[in-house]
Scaffold this motif. Structure first.
Motif, PDB file in Angstrom:
ATOM      1  N   THR A  49       0.855  -1.197   0.000  1.00  0.00           N
ATOM      2  CA  THR A  49       0.000   0.000   0.000  1.00  0.00           C
ATOM      3  C   THR A  49       0.885   1.239   0.000  1.00  0.00           C
ATOM      4  OG1 THR A  49      -0.105   0.139   2.429  1.00  0.00           O
ATOM      5  CG2 THR A  49      -1.821  -1.158   1.309  1.00  0.00           C
ATOM      6  N   ILE A  50       0.371   2.342  -0.553  1.00  0.00           N
ATOM      7  CA  ILE A  50       1.003   3.649  -0.438  1.00  0.00           C
ATOM      8  C   ILE A  50       0.036   4.545   0.309  1.00  0.00           C
ATOM      9  CG2 ILE A  50       1.872   5.662  -1.678  1.00  0.00           C
ATOM     10  CD1 ILE A  50       2.759   3.806  -3.910  1.00  0.00           C
ATOM     11  N   ILE A  66       4.921  -2.748   3.487  1.00  0.00           N
ATOM     12  CA  ILE A  66       5.128  -4.097   2.969  1.00  0.00           C
ATOM     13  C   ILE A  66       4.740  -5.027   4.113  1.00  0.00           C
ATOM     14  CG2 ILE A  66       6.767  -5.787   2.081  1.00  0.00           C
ATOM     15  CD1 ILE A  66       8.426  -3.510   0.981  1.00  0.00           C
ATOM     16  N   GLY A  67       3.596  -5.685   3.950  1.00  0.00           N
ATOM     17  CA  GLY A  67       3.036  -6.418   5.085  1.00  0.00           C
ATOM     18  C   GLY A  67       2.703  -5.433   6.185  1.00  0.00           C
ATOM     19  N   SER A  68       3.229  -5.670   7.378  1.00  0.00           N
ATOM     20  CA  SER A  68       2.972  -4.769   8.506  1.00  0.00           C
ATOM     21  C   SER A  68       4.074  -3.727   8.677  1.00  0.00           C
ATOM     22  CB  SER A  68       2.851  -5.577   9.803  1.00  0.00           C
ATOM     23  OG  SER A  68       4.058  -6.279  10.065  1.00  0.00           O
ATOM     24  N   LEU A 280      19.102  -4.677  -7.131  1.00  0.00           N
ATOM     25  CA  LEU A 280      19.539  -4.109  -5.858  1.00  0.00           C
ATOM     26  C   LEU A 280      18.353  -3.770  -4.973  1.00  0.00           C
ATOM     27  CD1 LEU A 280      21.587  -2.935  -3.895  1.00  0.00           C
ATOM     28  CD2 LEU A 280      21.624  -0.837  -5.266  1.00  0.00           C
ATOM     29  N   VAL A 281      17.358  -3.121  -5.530  1.00  0.00           N
ATOM     30  CA  VAL A 281      16.168  -2.743  -4.760  1.00  0.00           C
ATOM     31  C   VAL A 281      15.465  -3.975  -4.199  1.00  0.00           C
ATOM     32  CG1 VAL A 281      13.835  -1.778  -4.950  1.00  0.00           C
ATOM     33  CG2 VAL A 281      15.794  -0.548  -5.920  1.00  0.00           C
ATOM     34  N   SER A 282      15.260  -4.971  -5.041  1.00  0.00           N
ATOM     35  CA  SER A 282      14.567  -6.182  -4.614  1.00  0.00           C
ATOM     36  C   SER A 282      15.330  -6.904  -3.509  1.00  0.00           C
ATOM     37  CB  SER A 282      14.365  -7.111  -5.814  1.00  0.00           C
ATOM     38  OG  SER A 282      13.710  -8.295  -5.429  1.00  0.00           O
ATOM     39  N   SER A 283      16.644  -7.074  -3.689  1.00  0.00           N
ATOM     40  CA  SER A 283      17.462  -7.773  -2.696  1.00  0.00           C
ATOM     41  C   SER A 283      17.528  -7.004  -1.385  1.00  0.00           C
ATOM     42  CB  SER A 283      18.876  -7.995  -3.241  1.00  0.00           C
ATOM     43  OG  SER A 283      18.865  -8.811  -4.386  1.00  0.00           O
ATOM     44  N   ALA A 284      17.667  -5.680  -1.483  1.00  0.00           N
ATOM     45  CA  ALA A 284      17.780  -4.869  -0.275  1.00  0.00           C
ATOM     46  C   ALA A 284      16.484  -4.839   0.524  1.00  0.00           C
ATOM     47  CB  ALA A 284      18.203  -3.454  -0.657  1.00  0.00           C
ATOM     48  N   LEU A 285      15.350  -4.749  -0.173  1.00  0.00           N
ATOM     49  CA  LEU A 285      14.068  -4.705   0.526  1.00  0.00           C
ATOM     50  C   LEU A 285      13.802  -5.987   1.308  1.00  0.00           C
ATOM     51  CD1 LEU A 285      11.635  -2.919  -1.952  1.00  0.00           C
ATOM     52  CD2 LEU A 285      12.244  -2.173   0.349  1.00  0.00           C
TER      53      LEU A 285
END
Length: 289
Positions: A49-50, A66-68, A280-285
């Motif tokens: 959600t945003i 992201i989730g909770s 990078l974004v995916s791995s870091a998140l």
């Protein structure tokens, strides 16, 4: 302690802080900083959600979940001066009461992760690699405008670098910090352990020769050959040291992870790095939340 005057803490009519156009309740405790405003939605696309969003000049931001887990992603633009604005305003959002303009007695510590791009100086670091800045050394002048830097900076490392580089007396003294171990451990399995230099510009301050000649000859070669306690400089960029300095002075957790898009030793670059940044974004998140 006196209230912060309106000339120093500038608050917009809607209750948002001057540059970021963000209100205190819109900032999450976990913050991802990116340089490029266009990269904000790349990160936010992973949110479930945003809940809040805004923009002003180069400062674009989204706060969501992201989730909770509640997260803010914010673009800083380029360079130490923008980091100075961003860090001071983020800190004010959580540690200043906007009604009374008083600094809060109980400070809130943010967890700040910067995802950026960088150029490698060692030949064994290929394009597309991730480097996490466990040590960062700033060659900009920002540290010299704040009190308390000697308590958080590594004087011995600074002195060693100054001697090795034959640092010009008319340039500001470099400053060095080590990132908190908590975040370094969290991202250790995805990135090279980095010793990063932050420069105040992209061209001469990083040893690039265009139409003007840099003051420091053979800058990249000298940096590549510098070694301190068995560690060599891995990469050069423009924001990690000022972010580290201000985070340390303010009591926040911080780490910078960069995608390598230039190989300074091999004189190569990759300007089409969107896929690498998405990795990078995916791995870091995954690790940040």
């Amino acid at each position: 302690m006196k209230p912060i005057p309106a000339s120093d803490l500038m608050i917009n009519p809607d209750g948002s802080i001057f540059h970021l156009h963000m209100r205190p309740e819109e900032l999450a405790g976990k913050v991802i900083l990116v340089g490029d405003p266009g990269r904000v939605d790349m990160v936010a696309s992973h949110f479930d959600t945003i809940d809040h969003q805004g923009s002003n000049r180069e400062f674009v931001w989204r706060t969501g979940r992201i989730g909770s887990e509640r997260i803010t992603v914010l673009s800083t633009g380029i360079g130490p001066d923008n980091i100075d604005i961003v860090m001071n305003e983020l800190d004010a959002l959580v540690n200043v009461d906007f009604e009374t303009r008083m600094v809060r007695y109980d400070r809130t510590a943010l967890t700040i992760l910067r995802l950026g791009t960088s150029g490698a100086v060692q030949p064994d670091i290929p394009l597309g690699s991730f480097v996490a800045s466990s040590v960062t050394l700033g060659i900009d002048s920002l540290a010299r405008f704040y009190k308390g830097t000697t308590a958080v900076c590594d004087d011995a490392l600074e002195e060693s670098f100054v001697k090795h580089m034959e640092w010009p007396a008319n340039l500001s003294r470099p400053y060095a910090l080590e990132a908190p171990m908590l975040l370094r451990r969290r991202f250790a399995d995805m990135a090279i352990d980095g010793f990063t230099i932050s420069a105040p510009g992209f061209y001469a301050p990083q040893g690039r020769v265009m139409t003007l000649e840099p003051q420091i000859d053979n800058f990249v070669e000298k940096v590549e050959n510098f070694e301190y306690k068995g560690r060599k400089v891995t990469n050069i960029e423009m924001e990690s040291a000022p972010m580290a300095l201000l985070s340390a002075l303010m009591g926040h957790q911080w780490l910078t992870i960069c995608l390598i898009v230039a190989q300074r030793h091999d004189l190569k670059s990759d300007v089409s790095y969107k896929e690498g940044m998405e990795r990078l974004v995916s791995s870091a998140l995954e690790r940040f939340i």
